[in-house]
Design a protein around this motif. Sequence first.
Motif, mmCIF file in Angstrom:
data_model
loop_
_atom_site.group_PDB
_atom_site.id
_atom_site.type_symbol
_atom_site.label_atom_id
_atom_site.label_comp_id
_atom_site.label_asym_id
_atom_site.label_seq_id
_atom_site.Cartn_x
_atom_site.Cartn_y
_atom_site.Cartn_z
ATOM 1 N N PRO A 102 -6.933 1.525 -5.002
ATOM 2 C CA PRO A 102 -5.956 2.253 -4.499
ATOM 3 C C PRO A 102 -6.420 2.468 -2.567
ATOM 4 C CG PRO A 102 -6.766 3.431 -6.279
ATOM 5 C CD PRO A 102 -7.781 1.999 -6.126
ATOM 6 N N PHE A 103 -5.490 2.916 -2.121
ATOM 7 C CA PHE A 103 -5.671 2.902 -0.548
ATOM 8 C C PHE A 103 -6.401 4.417 -0.331
ATOM 9 C CE2 PHE A 103 -1.725 0.158 -0.477
ATOM 10 C CZ PHE A 103 -2.309 -0.522 0.701
ATOM 11 N N GLY A 104 -7.514 4.061 0.195
ATOM 12 C CA GLY A 104 -8.195 5.439 0.493
ATOM 13 C C GLY A 104 -7.734 6.350 1.506
ATOM 14 N N HIS A 134 -11.106 8.960 -7.008
ATOM 15 C CA HIS A 134 -12.288 8.358 -6.278
ATOM 16 C C HIS A 134 -11.569 8.145 -4.855
ATOM 17 C CE1 HIS A 134 -14.853 8.393 -9.251
ATOM 18 N NE2 HIS A 134 -14.875 7.129 -9.677
ATOM 19 N N ALA A 135 -10.298 7.774 -4.833
ATOM 20 C CA ALA A 135 -9.757 7.489 -3.450
ATOM 21 C C ALA A 135 -9.192 8.939 -3.043
ATOM 22 C CB ALA A 135 -8.201 6.891 -3.814
ATOM 23 N N LEU A 136 -8.910 9.936 -3.514
ATOM 24 C CA LEU A 136 -8.716 11.248 -3.016
ATOM 25 C C LEU A 136 -9.785 12.025 -2.540
ATOM 26 C CD1 LEU A 136 -6.312 12.736 -5.814
ATOM 27 C CD2 LEU A 136 -5.623 12.178 -3.517
ATOM 28 N N ALA A 137 -11.122 11.521 -3.206
ATOM 29 C CA ALA A 137 -12.436 11.992 -2.550
ATOM 30 C C ALA A 137 -12.831 11.235 -1.238
ATOM 31 C CB ALA A 137 -13.602 11.456 -3.738
ATOM 32 N N ALA A 138 -12.229 10.079 -1.073
ATOM 33 C CA ALA A 138 -12.542 9.491 0.237
ATOM 34 C C ALA A 138 -11.535 10.146 1.225
ATOM 35 C CB ALA A 138 -12.020 7.991 -0.117
ATOM 36 N N SER A 171 -5.668 10.809 7.015
ATOM 37 C CA SER A 171 -7.183 11.244 6.623
ATOM 38 C C SER A 171 -7.642 10.459 5.506
ATOM 39 C CB SER A 171 -7.215 12.572 5.959
ATOM 40 O OG SER A 171 -7.033 13.604 7.124
ATOM 41 N N GLY A 172 -9.081 9.908 5.892
ATOM 42 C CA GLY A 172 -9.561 8.812 4.790
ATOM 43 C C GLY A 172 -9.904 7.603 5.535
ATOM 44 N N MET A 173 -9.689 6.487 5.075
ATOM 45 C CA MET A 173 -10.264 5.276 5.522
ATOM 46 C C MET A 173 -9.394 4.533 6.533
ATOM 47 S SD MET A 173 -11.672 3.632 1.893
ATOM 48 C CE MET A 173 -12.545 2.485 2.559
ATOM 49 N N GLY A 174 -9.846 4.519 7.751
ATOM 50 C CA GLY A 174 -9.253 3.895 8.862
ATOM 51 C C GLY A 174 -8.666 2.365 8.760
ATOM 52 N N PRO A 175 -9.304 1.444 8.051
ATOM 53 C CA PRO A 175 -9.058 0.125 7.977
ATOM 54 C C PRO A 175 -7.656 0.151 6.818
ATOM 55 C CG PRO A 175 -11.289 0.067 7.652
ATOM 56 C CD PRO A 175 -10.824 1.706 7.808
ATOM 57 N N ASP A 176 -7.883 1.191 5.972
ATOM 58 C CA ASP A 176 -6.635 1.106 4.963
ATOM 59 C C ASP A 176 -5.470 1.748 5.707
ATOM 60 O OD1 ASP A 176 -8.554 0.485 3.211
ATOM 61 O OD2 ASP A 176 -8.069 1.916 1.847
ATOM 62 N N PHE A 177 -5.671 2.441 6.637
ATOM 63 C CA PHE A 177 -4.422 3.240 7.427
ATOM 64 C C PHE A 177 -3.929 2.059 8.403
ATOM 65 C CE2 PHE A 177 -3.357 5.142 11.432
ATOM 66 C CZ PHE A 177 -2.304 5.744 11.244
ATOM 67 N N ARG A 178 -4.556 0.932 8.818
ATOM 68 C CA ARG A 178 -4.150 0.046 9.784
ATOM 69 C C ARG A 178 -3.075 -0.905 8.730
ATOM 70 N NH1 ARG A 178 -9.580 -0.257 11.640
ATOM 71 N NH2 ARG A 178 -9.675 -2.347 10.525
ATOM 72 N N GLY A 222 5.973 3.564 -2.340
ATOM 73 C CA GLY A 222 6.288 2.396 -3.631
ATOM 74 C C GLY A 222 4.954 1.252 -3.354
ATOM 75 N N ILE A 223 4.711 1.127 -1.946
ATOM 76 C CA ILE A 223 3.641 -0.037 -1.704
ATOM 77 C C ILE A 223 2.224 0.727 -2.214
ATOM 78 C CG2 ILE A 223 2.223 -1.200 0.020
ATOM 79 C CD1 ILE A 223 4.990 -1.376 1.453
ATOM 80 N N MET A 224 2.285 1.772 -1.916
ATOM 81 C CA MET A 224 0.663 2.694 -2.437
ATOM 82 C C MET A 224 0.822 2.793 -3.815
ATOM 83 S SD MET A 224 0.408 5.424 0.445
ATOM 84 C CE MET A 224 -1.135 6.131 0.484
#
Length: 242
Positions: free
Chosen positions: A127-129, A22-26, A75-82, A114-116
């Motif tokens: 998971p991080f999206g 599902h995270a990879l779908a995001a 690529s994906g969810m901006g808040p997770d990127f931050r 490792g964090i992810m």
Amino acid sequence: MDRYSFSLTTFAPNGKLVQIEHALAAVGNGSTSVGIKAANGVVIATEKKTGSSLVDVSSLEHMAKVCDSIGMVYSGMGPDFRVLVNSARKIAQTYIRTYKEDPPVRILVKELAGIMQEFTQSGGVRPFGVSLLLAGVDDRGPNLYQVDPSGSYFPWKATAIGKNMVNSKTFLEKRFNGDMELEDAVHTAILTLKEGIEGQMTEESIDIGIIHTSLAAQDTSATPAFKCLTTAEIKDYLSNII
């Protein structure tokens, strides 16, 4: 399968962790991003998508500088990127305080992956999206890495992530040349994004980041610096292509 899709820490009978899929779908729903490793540097580029024409595009940040010699795009969810940008910068600063130099790209990538990965086997989290492309230069030369929500990471010569990943990779396979210079890599990255972009491509609709090795070659005390191109610089590149 459905009864396993809500649990991150339980494997489905087929051996998959469905939440990671599902995270990879995001990630697949996110803006297309490309990365190309040239002979003398690395370029990363991404499409800046907005949900409305009223959004101030200049305020959107799809790319970030981690330290002087490393940058990243998602690529994906901006808040997770931050969140991951902040983590990457902390990792880099810890290394710099200890060793008085920027971390090698592979070390930063390994720590960030490792964090992810921790978020794939802990209860009460998801998971991080996002998937990441990290570009940098170290003692091994130019480096381009991809990190996925599972915590897997791979070095690439050229790759793409996001919505138009498949077509972009096919285009890169045809156009990539291991001997290409950074200028050619920038043009190829723009052409790759142009293949899948919706509407007119302008200097406001894409972000480009580069890191060049020539500075270090001319001055051994100098550190290659990652920089995001200005809209004026991107416009110059577009004028030579479109």
